[in-house]
Motif scaffolding. Structure first.
Motif, PDB file in Angstrom:
ATOM      1  N   ARG A 168       0.848  -1.184   0.000  1.00  0.00           N
ATOM      2  CA  ARG A 168       0.000   0.000   0.000  1.00  0.00           C
ATOM      3  C   ARG A 168       0.887   1.239   0.000  1.00  0.00           C
ATOM      4  NH1 ARG A 168      -2.390  -0.292   4.764  1.00  0.00           N
ATOM      5  NH2 ARG A 168      -4.140  -1.571   4.063  1.00  0.00           N
ATOM      6  N   ASP A 169       0.698   2.108  -0.993  1.00  0.00           N
ATOM      7  CA  ASP A 169       1.475   3.343  -1.109  1.00  0.00           C
ATOM      8  C   ASP A 169       2.982   3.067  -1.114  1.00  0.00           C
ATOM      9  OD1 ASP A 169      -0.902   4.794  -1.111  1.00  0.00           O
ATOM     10  OD2 ASP A 169      -0.912   4.962   1.074  1.00  0.00           O
ATOM     11  N   GLY A 170       3.389   1.993  -1.790  1.00  0.00           N
ATOM     12  CA  GLY A 170       4.803   1.672  -1.889  1.00  0.00           C
ATOM     13  C   GLY A 170       5.397   1.008  -0.674  1.00  0.00           C
ATOM     14  N   GLU A 171       4.584   0.705   0.340  1.00  0.00           N
ATOM     15  CA  GLU A 171       5.072   0.070   1.565  1.00  0.00           C
ATOM     16  C   GLU A 171       4.507  -1.337   1.693  1.00  0.00           C
ATOM     17  OE1 GLU A 171       7.199   1.050   3.985  1.00  0.00           O
ATOM     18  OE2 GLU A 171       7.708   2.834   2.849  1.00  0.00           O
ATOM     19  N   LEU A 172       5.369  -2.281   2.063  1.00  0.00           N
ATOM     20  CA  LEU A 172       4.932  -3.654   2.308  1.00  0.00           C
ATOM     21  C   LEU A 172       4.122  -3.701   3.599  1.00  0.00           C
ATOM     22  CD1 LEU A 172       5.188  -6.694   1.472  1.00  0.00           C
ATOM     23  CD2 LEU A 172       7.158  -6.790   2.999  1.00  0.00           C
ATOM     24  N   VAL A 173       2.862  -4.147   3.522  1.00  0.00           N
ATOM     25  CA  VAL A 173       2.010  -4.190   4.716  1.00  0.00           C
ATOM     26  C   VAL A 173       1.674  -5.613   5.141  1.00  0.00           C
ATOM     27  CG1 VAL A 173       1.007  -1.913   4.286  1.00  0.00           C
ATOM     28  CG2 VAL A 173      -0.116  -3.953   3.353  1.00  0.00           C
ATOM     29  N   ASN A 174       1.886  -6.582   4.249  1.00  0.00           N
ATOM     30  CA  ASN A 174       1.577  -7.965   4.613  1.00  0.00           C
ATOM     31  C   ASN A 174       2.296  -8.916   3.672  1.00  0.00           C
ATOM     32  OD1 ASN A 174      -0.023  -9.873   6.273  1.00  0.00           O
ATOM     33  ND2 ASN A 174      -0.898 -10.430   4.315  1.00  0.00           N
ATOM     34  N   LEU A 175       2.661 -10.088   4.201  1.00  0.00           N
ATOM     35  CA  LEU A 175       3.312 -11.118   3.403  1.00  0.00           C
ATOM     36  C   LEU A 175       2.796 -12.470   3.868  1.00  0.00           C
ATOM     37  CD1 LEU A 175       6.978 -11.135   2.319  1.00  0.00           C
ATOM     38  CD2 LEU A 175       5.961 -13.226   3.160  1.00  0.00           C
ATOM     39  N   GLU A 176       2.337 -13.288   2.945  1.00  0.00           N
ATOM     40  CA  GLU A 176       1.803 -14.612   3.291  1.00  0.00           C
ATOM     41  C   GLU A 176       2.070 -15.586   2.157  1.00  0.00           C
ATOM     42  OE1 GLU A 176      -2.831 -14.101   2.163  1.00  0.00           O
ATOM     43  OE2 GLU A 176      -2.114 -12.875   3.823  1.00  0.00           O
ATOM     44  N   GLY A 177       1.830 -16.852   2.418  1.00  0.00           N
ATOM     45  CA  GLY A 177       2.052 -17.871   1.407  1.00  0.00           C
ATOM     46  C   GLY A 177       1.080 -17.746   0.248  1.00  0.00           C
ATOM     47  N   ASP A 178       1.542 -18.142  -0.938  1.00  0.00           N
ATOM     48  CA  ASP A 178       0.717 -18.073  -2.139  1.00  0.00           C
ATOM     49  C   ASP A 178      -0.087 -19.363  -2.275  1.00  0.00           C
ATOM     50  OD1 ASP A 178      -0.403 -17.747  -4.605  1.00  0.00           O
ATOM     51  OD2 ASP A 178       1.470 -17.456  -5.692  1.00  0.00           O
ATOM     52  N   PRO A 179      -1.425 -19.297  -2.136  1.00  0.00           N
ATOM     53  CA  PRO A 179      -2.222 -20.532  -2.222  1.00  0.00           C
ATOM     54  C   PRO A 179      -2.228 -21.153  -3.614  1.00  0.00           C
ATOM     55  CG  PRO A 179      -3.639 -18.606  -2.067  1.00  0.00           C
ATOM     56  CD  PRO A 179      -2.239 -18.120  -1.860  1.00  0.00           C
ATOM     57  N   ASP A 180      -1.867 -20.379  -4.648  1.00  0.00           N
ATOM     58  CA  ASP A 180      -1.853 -20.902  -6.016  1.00  0.00           C
ATOM     59  C   ASP A 180      -0.492 -21.461  -6.415  1.00  0.00           C
ATOM     60  OD1 ASP A 180      -4.519 -20.132  -6.418  1.00  0.00           O
ATOM     61  OD2 ASP A 180      -3.918 -18.100  -6.971  1.00  0.00           O
ATOM     62  N   HIS A 181       0.492 -21.388  -5.521  1.00  0.00           N
ATOM     63  CA  HIS A 181       1.832 -21.871  -5.861  1.00  0.00           C
ATOM     64  C   HIS A 181       1.885 -23.396  -5.729  1.00  0.00           C
ATOM     65  CE1 HIS A 181       6.235 -22.133  -5.940  1.00  0.00           C
ATOM     66  NE2 HIS A 181       6.191 -20.942  -6.493  1.00  0.00           N
ATOM     67  N   PRO A 182       2.460 -24.094  -6.729  1.00  0.00           N
ATOM     68  CA  PRO A 182       2.429 -25.568  -6.696  1.00  0.00           C
ATOM     69  C   PRO A 182       3.307 -26.202  -5.615  1.00  0.00           C
ATOM     70  CG  PRO A 182       3.760 -24.775  -8.536  1.00  0.00           C
ATOM     71  CD  PRO A 182       3.104 -23.574  -7.937  1.00  0.00           C
ATOM     72  N   ILE A 183       4.282 -25.459  -5.076  1.00  0.00           N
ATOM     73  CA  ILE A 183       5.183 -26.063  -4.095  1.00  0.00           C
ATOM     74  C   ILE A 183       4.615 -25.994  -2.691  1.00  0.00           C
ATOM     75  CG2 ILE A 183       7.458 -25.874  -3.004  1.00  0.00           C
ATOM     76  CD1 ILE A 183       8.562 -25.038  -5.719  1.00  0.00           C
ATOM     77  N   ASN A 184       4.322 -24.793  -2.200  1.00  0.00           N
ATOM     78  CA  ASN A 184       3.881 -24.657  -0.807  1.00  0.00           C
ATOM     79  C   ASN A 184       2.374 -24.529  -0.657  1.00  0.00           C
ATOM     80  OD1 ASN A 184       4.392 -22.102  -2.100  1.00  0.00           O
ATOM     81  ND2 ASN A 184       4.046 -21.112  -0.144  1.00  0.00           N
ATOM     82  N   GLN A 185       1.638 -24.266  -1.728  1.00  0.00           N
ATOM     83  CA  GLN A 185       0.172 -24.209  -1.723  1.00  0.00           C
ATOM     84  C   GLN A 185      -0.376 -23.347  -0.580  1.00  0.00           C
ATOM     85  OE1 GLN A 185      -1.027 -28.319  -1.713  1.00  0.00           O
ATOM     86  NE2 GLN A 185      -0.380 -28.646  -3.820  1.00  0.00           N
ATOM     87  N   GLY A 186       0.278 -22.204  -0.349  1.00  0.00           N
ATOM     88  CA  GLY A 186      -0.214 -21.262   0.658  1.00  0.00           C
ATOM     89  C   GLY A 186       0.486 -21.332   1.991  1.00  0.00           C
TER      90      GLY A 186
END
Length: 203
Positions: free
Chosen positions: A65-83
């Protein structure tokens, strides 16, 4: 009551349509909620990324948001970690930002190091130095260590053979370098005469 199978399906269809029509006339609270400013991820842009910690290559979603990282989480669509993210991957957010436990606001980490530090012999504290000085000192220490442990010749079956190897330094490559970077690292280590070379290549 004599109800045939055909009549049962007719009655079931009529009841379903009546229920559906009734639901259409009623406003669903789940669909009518407007985004509130207090929500954590309101007005954010999402970018996919790869975890920086190991060779697993797990995917992450970065909310900005506004160039600042406000949240980071696993990607549910990624084939390796699935979120999912391991404990190391889940703390990637804290590489730059932390949450103040008192105000619950996101702020830049006060303990994140942004410049090289050195602890001199017999000192109990770290001192900041410039990148230029850090690189020069590392080069000097590398040369001193190489010269101290360099082996030029070795006797093999009564013959003196030129070996030109350095036994006092070892090289351990990382898991995030690509093939070209690893090629250059290997060339540099071989040029120094280093023979103890390994790599974190478990994938």
């Amino acid at each position: 009551m004599d109800l045939t199978r055909r009549g049962f399906f007719k009655a079931l269809g009529a009841a379903s349509m009546t229920s559906f029509a009734f639901g259409m006339t009623q406003a669903s609270p789940a669909l009518a909620v407007e985004a509130e400013e207090s929500w954590k991820l309101v007005n954010t842009e999402e970018y996919t990324n790869i975890c920086c910690y190991c060779a697993g290559g797990c995917g992450s979603v970065c909310s900005v948001r506004d160039g600042e990282l406000v949240n980071l989480e696993g990607d549910p669509d990624h084939p390796i970690n699935q979120g999912g993210l391991c404990p190391k991957g889940a703390t990637m957010f804290q590489l730059r930002n932390v949450v103040n436990p008192e105000t619950r606001e996101i702020e830049k980490s006060k303990v994140r190091q942004t410049k090289p530090l050195v602890r001199r012999p017999y000192s109990n504290k770290w001192e900041p130095i410039s990148w230029k000085d850090a690189i020069a000192e590392i080069a000097q220490k590398t040369k001193e260590t190489r010269d101290a442990g360099f082996v030029e010749t070795e006797m093999v079956n009564g013959k003196k053979l030129v070996v030109n190897r350095c036994e006092s330094i070892a090289s351990l490559g990382g898991s995030q370098q690509n093939s070209e970077e690893e090629y250059l690292i290997l060339k540099m280590m071989r040029a120094l005469g280093i023979v103890a070379i390994d790599n974190q290549a478990r994938v």
